[in-house]
Design a protein around this motif. Structure first.
Motif, PDB file in Angstrom:
ATOM      1  N   ARG A  89      -3.397  13.810  -1.597  1.00 36.48           N
ATOM      2  CA  ARG A  89      -4.026  12.654  -2.230  1.00 36.48           C
ATOM      3  C   ARG A  89      -3.417  11.349  -1.740  1.00 36.48           C
ATOM      4  O   ARG A  89      -4.091  10.321  -1.641  1.00 36.48           O
ATOM      5  N   LEU A  90      -2.136  11.371  -1.421  1.00 38.09           N
ATOM      6  CA  LEU A  90      -1.498  10.160  -0.901  1.00 38.09           C
ATOM      7  C   LEU A  90      -2.052   9.797   0.469  1.00 38.09           C
ATOM      8  O   LEU A  90      -2.194   8.613   0.796  1.00 38.09           O
TER       9      LEU A  90
ATOM     10  N   ASN B 180       0.823  -1.203   0.000  1.00 36.45           N
ATOM     11  CA  ASN B 180       0.000   0.000   0.000  1.00 36.45           C
ATOM     12  C   ASN B 180       0.863   1.262   0.000  1.00 36.45           C
ATOM     13  O   ASN B 180       2.092   1.208   0.124  1.00 36.45           O
ATOM     14  N   VAL B 181       0.209   2.392  -0.158  1.00 33.95           N
ATOM     15  CA  VAL B 181       0.894   3.674  -0.288  1.00 33.95           C
ATOM     16  C   VAL B 181       1.792   3.953   0.911  1.00 33.95           C
ATOM     17  O   VAL B 181       2.978   4.289   0.768  1.00 33.95           O
ATOM     18  N   GLU B 182       1.248   3.805   2.108  1.00 34.64           N
ATOM     19  CA  GLU B 182       2.022   4.168   3.290  1.00 34.64           C
ATOM     20  C   GLU B 182       3.219   3.249   3.483  1.00 34.64           C
ATOM     21  O   GLU B 182       4.301   3.706   3.886  1.00 34.64           O
TER      22      GLU B 182
ATOM     23  N   ARG C  86      -3.980   3.548   2.322  1.00 32.66           N
ATOM     24  CA  ARG C  86      -4.191   2.102   2.454  1.00 32.66           C
ATOM     25  C   ARG C  86      -4.408   1.421   1.103  1.00 32.66           C
ATOM     26  O   ARG C  86      -4.604   0.218   1.039  1.00 32.66           O
ATOM     27  N   GLN C  87      -4.354   2.191   0.033  1.00 31.96           N
ATOM     28  CA  GLN C  87      -4.580   1.639  -1.304  1.00 31.96           C
ATOM     29  C   GLN C  87      -3.285   1.056  -1.860  1.00 31.96           C
ATOM     30  O   GLN C  87      -2.192   1.574  -1.620  1.00 31.96           O
ATOM     31  N   LEU C  88      -3.392  -0.040  -2.617  1.00 34.16           N
ATOM     32  CA  LEU C  88      -2.218  -0.651  -3.213  1.00 34.16           C
ATOM     33  C   LEU C  88      -1.614   0.285  -4.256  1.00 34.16           C
ATOM     34  O   LEU C  88      -2.329   0.881  -5.065  1.00 34.16           O
ATOM     35  N   ALA C  89      -0.286   0.393  -4.244  1.00 31.73           N
ATOM     36  CA  ALA C  89       0.408   1.311  -5.150  1.00 31.73           C
ATOM     37  C   ALA C  89       0.121   0.997  -6.608  1.00 31.73           C
ATOM     38  O   ALA C  89       0.013   1.899  -7.437  1.00 31.73           O
ATOM     39  N   GLY C  90      -0.039  -0.292  -6.915  1.00 30.50           N
ATOM     40  CA  GLY C  90      -0.272  -0.688  -8.293  1.00 30.50           C
ATOM     41  C   GLY C  90      -1.614  -0.280  -8.848  1.00 30.50           C
ATOM     42  O   GLY C  90      -1.830  -0.332 -10.062  1.00 30.50           O
ATOM     43  N   THR C  91      -2.528   0.135  -7.979  1.00 32.01           N
ATOM     44  CA  THR C  91      -3.870   0.537  -8.417  1.00 32.01           C
ATOM     45  C   THR C  91      -4.008   2.054  -8.533  1.00 32.01           C
ATOM     46  O   THR C  91      -5.084   2.537  -8.886  1.00 32.01           O
TER      47      THR C  91
END
Length: 237
Positions: free
Chosen positions: A126-127, A96-98, A132-137
Protein backbone atom coordinates in the motif's frame (compact mmCIF):
# COMPACT_ATOMS: atom_id res chain seq x y z
CA UNK A 1 23.10 -10.91 31.91
CA UNK A 2 23.39 -14.02 29.77
CA UNK A 3 25.57 -14.36 26.71
CA UNK A 4 24.17 -14.54 23.20
CA UNK A 5 21.35 -12.02 23.57
CA UNK A 6 21.06 -9.24 21.00
CA UNK A 7 19.77 -6.66 23.50
CA UNK A 8 20.49 -6.87 27.21
CA UNK A 9 19.28 -4.38 29.80
CA UNK A 10 20.10 -4.92 33.45
CA UNK A 11 18.86 -3.15 36.59
CA UNK A 12 17.48 -0.14 34.73
CA UNK A 13 16.29 2.80 36.80
CA UNK A 14 14.69 5.71 34.95
CA UNK A 15 13.46 8.88 36.61
CA UNK A 16 11.67 12.08 35.67
CA UNK A 17 13.24 14.46 38.13
CA UNK A 18 12.75 12.91 41.56
CA UNK A 19 10.01 10.56 40.38
CA UNK A 20 11.33 7.09 39.49
CA UNK A 21 9.24 5.77 36.60
CA UNK A 22 11.11 2.49 36.05
CA UNK A 23 12.76 0.54 38.85
CA UNK A 24 15.25 -2.30 38.55
CA UNK A 25 14.10 -3.63 35.20
CA UNK A 26 16.11 -6.36 33.47
CA UNK A 27 15.25 -7.75 30.03
CA UNK A 28 16.75 -9.54 27.06
CA UNK A 29 15.90 -9.94 23.39
CA UNK A 30 17.61 -12.66 21.38
CA UNK A 31 18.23 -12.72 17.65
CA UNK A 32 15.16 -13.65 15.58
CA UNK A 33 12.91 -13.25 18.60
CA UNK A 34 9.75 -11.27 19.29
CA UNK A 35 9.51 -10.08 22.88
CA UNK A 36 6.53 -8.12 24.13
CA UNK A 37 6.06 -5.88 27.15
CA UNK A 38 2.43 -5.60 28.14
CA UNK A 39 0.85 -3.49 30.83
CA UNK A 40 -1.59 -0.70 31.52
CA UNK A 41 -1.12 2.86 30.33
CA UNK A 42 1.41 4.62 32.55
CA UNK A 43 3.19 1.43 33.60
CA UNK A 44 6.54 2.67 32.26
CA UNK A 45 6.68 0.78 28.98
CA UNK A 46 7.26 3.78 26.71
CA UNK A 47 9.75 5.25 29.18
CA UNK A 48 11.79 2.05 28.97
CA UNK A 49 11.86 2.04 25.17
CA UNK A 50 12.89 5.68 25.08
CA UNK A 51 15.73 4.97 27.48
CA UNK A 52 16.99 2.04 25.41
CA UNK A 53 16.93 4.29 22.34
CA UNK A 54 18.90 6.99 24.14
CA UNK A 55 16.10 9.54 24.33
CA UNK A 56 16.10 9.34 28.14
CA UNK A 57 19.06 8.69 30.45
CA UNK A 58 18.96 5.78 32.85
CA UNK A 59 21.03 4.09 35.50
CA UNK A 60 21.92 0.50 34.85
CA UNK A 61 23.58 -1.48 32.07
CA UNK A 62 22.66 -1.90 28.42
CA UNK A 63 24.42 -3.75 25.64
CA UNK A 64 23.40 -4.23 22.03
CA UNK A 65 25.09 -6.83 19.84
CA UNK A 66 27.75 -7.12 22.52
CA UNK A 67 28.50 -3.38 22.65
CA UNK A 68 27.87 -1.13 25.63
CA UNK A 69 25.41 1.48 24.33
CA UNK A 70 24.99 3.55 27.48
CA UNK A 71 27.18 6.37 26.17
CA UNK A 72 26.17 6.17 22.52
CA UNK A 73 24.18 8.98 20.90
CA UNK A 74 20.85 8.11 19.29
CA UNK A 75 22.35 8.27 15.78
CA UNK A 76 25.06 5.80 16.76
CA UNK A 77 22.50 3.40 18.18
CA UNK A 78 20.61 3.58 14.89
CA UNK A 79 23.84 2.93 12.99
CA UNK A 80 24.48 -0.11 15.21
CA UNK A 81 21.11 -1.59 14.19
CA UNK A 82 18.68 -0.38 16.84
CA UNK A 83 15.50 1.40 15.75
CA UNK A 84 12.34 2.72 17.42
CA UNK A 85 8.87 3.36 16.01
CA UNK A 86 7.39 5.82 18.53
CA UNK A 87 3.82 5.72 19.74
CA UNK A 88 2.82 8.88 17.87
CA UNK A 89 4.70 7.88 14.67
CA UNK A 90 6.27 11.36 14.23
CA UNK A 91 5.98 11.47 10.46
CA UNK A 92 6.60 14.52 8.30
CA UNK A 93 3.01 15.22 7.28
CA UNK A 94 3.86 17.69 4.49
CA UNK A 95 6.27 15.27 2.80
CA UNK A 96 5.22 12.40 0.60
CA UNK A 97 5.47 8.74 1.55
CA UNK A 98 8.67 7.98 -0.32
CA UNK A 99 10.50 11.04 1.01
CA UNK A 100 9.53 10.02 4.55
CA UNK A 101 10.92 6.56 3.88
CA UNK A 102 14.18 7.85 2.44
CA UNK A 103 14.79 9.86 5.59
CA UNK A 104 15.12 6.56 7.41
CA UNK A 105 18.09 5.58 5.25
CA UNK A 106 20.24 8.66 5.74
CA UNK A 107 22.99 6.64 7.45
CA UNK A 108 23.35 3.94 4.80
CA UNK A 109 24.75 3.84 1.27
CA UNK A 110 22.53 4.63 -1.71
CA UNK A 111 22.66 1.07 -3.03
CA UNK A 112 21.54 -0.34 0.32
CA UNK A 113 18.89 2.37 0.61
CA UNK A 114 17.43 1.31 -2.73
CA UNK A 115 17.33 -2.30 -1.55
CA UNK A 116 15.69 -1.25 1.70
CA UNK A 117 13.06 0.73 -0.18
CA UNK A 118 12.11 -2.25 -2.30
CA UNK A 119 11.96 -4.42 0.81
CA UNK A 120 9.63 -1.95 2.52
CA UNK A 121 7.40 -1.79 -0.54
CA UNK A 122 7.26 -5.59 -0.57
CA UNK A 123 6.23 -5.66 3.09
CA UNK A 124 3.77 -2.79 2.64
CA UNK A 125 2.44 -2.76 -0.95
CA UNK A 126 0.00 0.00 0.00
CA UNK A 127 2.91 2.35 0.63
CA UNK A 128 4.16 1.79 -2.89
CA UNK A 129 0.72 2.61 -4.24
CA UNK A 130 0.73 5.85 -2.24
CA UNK A 131 4.41 6.73 -2.54
CA UNK A 132 3.64 10.22 -3.96
CA UNK A 133 0.86 10.94 -1.47
CA UNK A 134 1.46 13.30 1.45
CA UNK A 135 1.98 11.43 4.72
CA UNK A 136 -0.51 13.65 6.51
CA UNK A 137 -3.33 12.50 4.22
CA UNK A 138 -2.85 8.78 4.90
CA UNK A 139 -5.21 6.75 7.06
CA UNK A 140 -4.10 5.80 10.57
CA UNK A 141 -3.16 2.31 9.48
CA UNK A 142 -1.19 3.59 6.52
CA UNK A 143 0.65 6.04 8.74
CA UNK A 144 1.62 3.20 11.06
CA UNK A 145 2.90 1.23 8.09
CA UNK A 146 4.90 4.27 7.00
CA UNK A 147 6.40 4.74 10.46
CA UNK A 148 7.44 1.10 10.53
CA UNK A 149 8.74 1.28 6.97
CA UNK A 150 10.84 4.35 7.74
CA UNK A 151 12.42 2.56 10.71
CA UNK A 152 13.14 -0.48 8.54
CA UNK A 153 14.90 1.64 5.91
CA UNK A 154 17.99 1.70 8.12
CA UNK A 155 18.17 -2.13 8.06
CA UNK A 156 17.87 -2.58 11.84
CA UNK A 157 18.75 -5.74 13.71
CA UNK A 158 16.17 -4.90 16.38
CA UNK A 159 12.96 -2.97 15.80
CA UNK A 160 11.24 -1.54 18.86
CA UNK A 161 7.54 -0.82 18.39
CA UNK A 162 5.61 1.39 20.79
CA UNK A 163 1.85 0.70 20.71
CA UNK A 164 1.58 -0.04 16.96
CA UNK A 165 -2.11 -0.98 17.25
CA UNK A 166 -3.16 2.23 18.99
CA UNK A 167 -6.31 3.71 17.45
CA UNK A 168 -6.44 1.25 14.56
CA UNK A 169 -9.34 -0.90 13.36
CA UNK A 170 -9.07 -4.64 14.14
CA UNK A 171 -8.51 -5.61 10.51
CA UNK A 172 -5.61 -3.14 10.26
CA UNK A 173 -4.18 -4.39 13.55
CA UNK A 174 -4.18 -7.90 12.13
CA UNK A 175 -2.19 -6.69 9.11
CA UNK A 176 0.35 -4.89 11.29
CA UNK A 177 0.92 -7.89 13.53
CA UNK A 178 1.18 -10.23 10.57
CA UNK A 179 3.96 -8.00 9.24
CA UNK A 180 5.72 -8.14 12.61
CA UNK A 181 5.79 -11.91 12.30
CA UNK A 182 7.25 -11.61 8.81
CA UNK A 183 10.02 -9.38 10.15
CA UNK A 184 11.21 -12.13 12.47
CA UNK A 185 11.27 -14.55 9.55
CA UNK A 186 13.54 -12.11 7.70
CA UNK A 187 16.01 -11.85 10.58
CA UNK A 188 14.77 -8.75 12.41
CA UNK A 189 14.18 -9.09 16.15
CA UNK A 190 11.26 -7.16 17.64
CA UNK A 191 10.66 -5.59 21.05
CA UNK A 192 6.96 -4.82 21.14
CA UNK A 193 5.25 -2.57 23.69
CA UNK A 194 1.52 -3.08 23.46
CA UNK A 195 -1.68 -2.56 25.44
CA UNK A 196 -3.46 -5.05 23.17
CA UNK A 197 -2.14 -7.94 25.21
CA UNK A 198 -4.08 -10.63 23.38
CA UNK A 199 -2.68 -9.70 19.97
CA UNK A 200 0.84 -9.24 21.31
CA UNK A 201 0.94 -12.57 23.14
CA UNK A 202 -0.25 -14.41 20.05
CA UNK A 203 2.83 -13.45 18.03
CA UNK A 204 5.50 -13.09 20.74
CA UNK A 205 8.02 -15.70 21.84
CA UNK A 206 8.43 -14.26 25.32
CA UNK A 207 6.63 -11.64 27.38
CA UNK A 208 7.12 -9.29 30.30
CA UNK A 209 4.24 -7.84 32.30
CA UNK A 210 4.94 -4.34 33.61
CA UNK A 211 3.12 -2.65 36.46
CA UNK A 212 4.08 0.63 38.13
CA UNK A 213 7.57 0.66 36.66
CA UNK A 214 8.50 -2.93 37.46
CA UNK A 215 8.25 -6.32 35.79
CA UNK A 216 5.87 -8.44 37.84
CA UNK A 217 5.84 -11.48 35.55
CA UNK A 218 7.92 -12.83 32.70
CA UNK A 219 8.22 -16.02 30.70
CA UNK A 220 7.18 -17.60 27.46
CA UNK A 221 4.26 -15.84 25.81
CA UNK A 222 2.21 -19.00 26.17
CA UNK A 223 2.87 -19.24 29.90
CA UNK A 224 2.20 -15.54 30.49
CA UNK A 225 -1.06 -15.76 28.53
CA UNK A 226 -2.07 -18.70 30.69
CA UNK A 227 -1.47 -16.88 33.97
CA UNK A 228 -4.76 -16.32 35.78
CA UNK A 229 -3.90 -12.76 36.81
CA UNK A 230 -2.89 -11.78 33.28
CA UNK A 231 -6.01 -13.37 31.85
CA UNK A 232 -8.22 -11.42 34.24
CA UNK A 233 -6.40 -8.09 34.01
CA UNK A 234 -5.35 -7.92 30.36
CA UNK A 235 -7.15 -10.56 28.33
CA UNK A 236 -10.67 -10.07 29.63
CA UNK A 237 -11.13 -13.71 30.66
Amino acid sequence: MSTGALLQVADAHIAYGKVEAVRGVTLEVAENEIVTIIGANGAGKTTLLNAIMGILPFKGRATFAGTDIQRLEIEDRVAAGLSLVPEHRELFAAMNVEDNLRLGAFRIAKARAAQSLERVYTLFPRLKERRRQLAGTLSGGEQQMLAMGRALMGAPKLLMLDEPSLGLAPIVVADIFRTVGELRSSGVSVLLVEQNAQAALQIADRAYVMELGEFVLQGSAKDVAGDARVAASYLGF
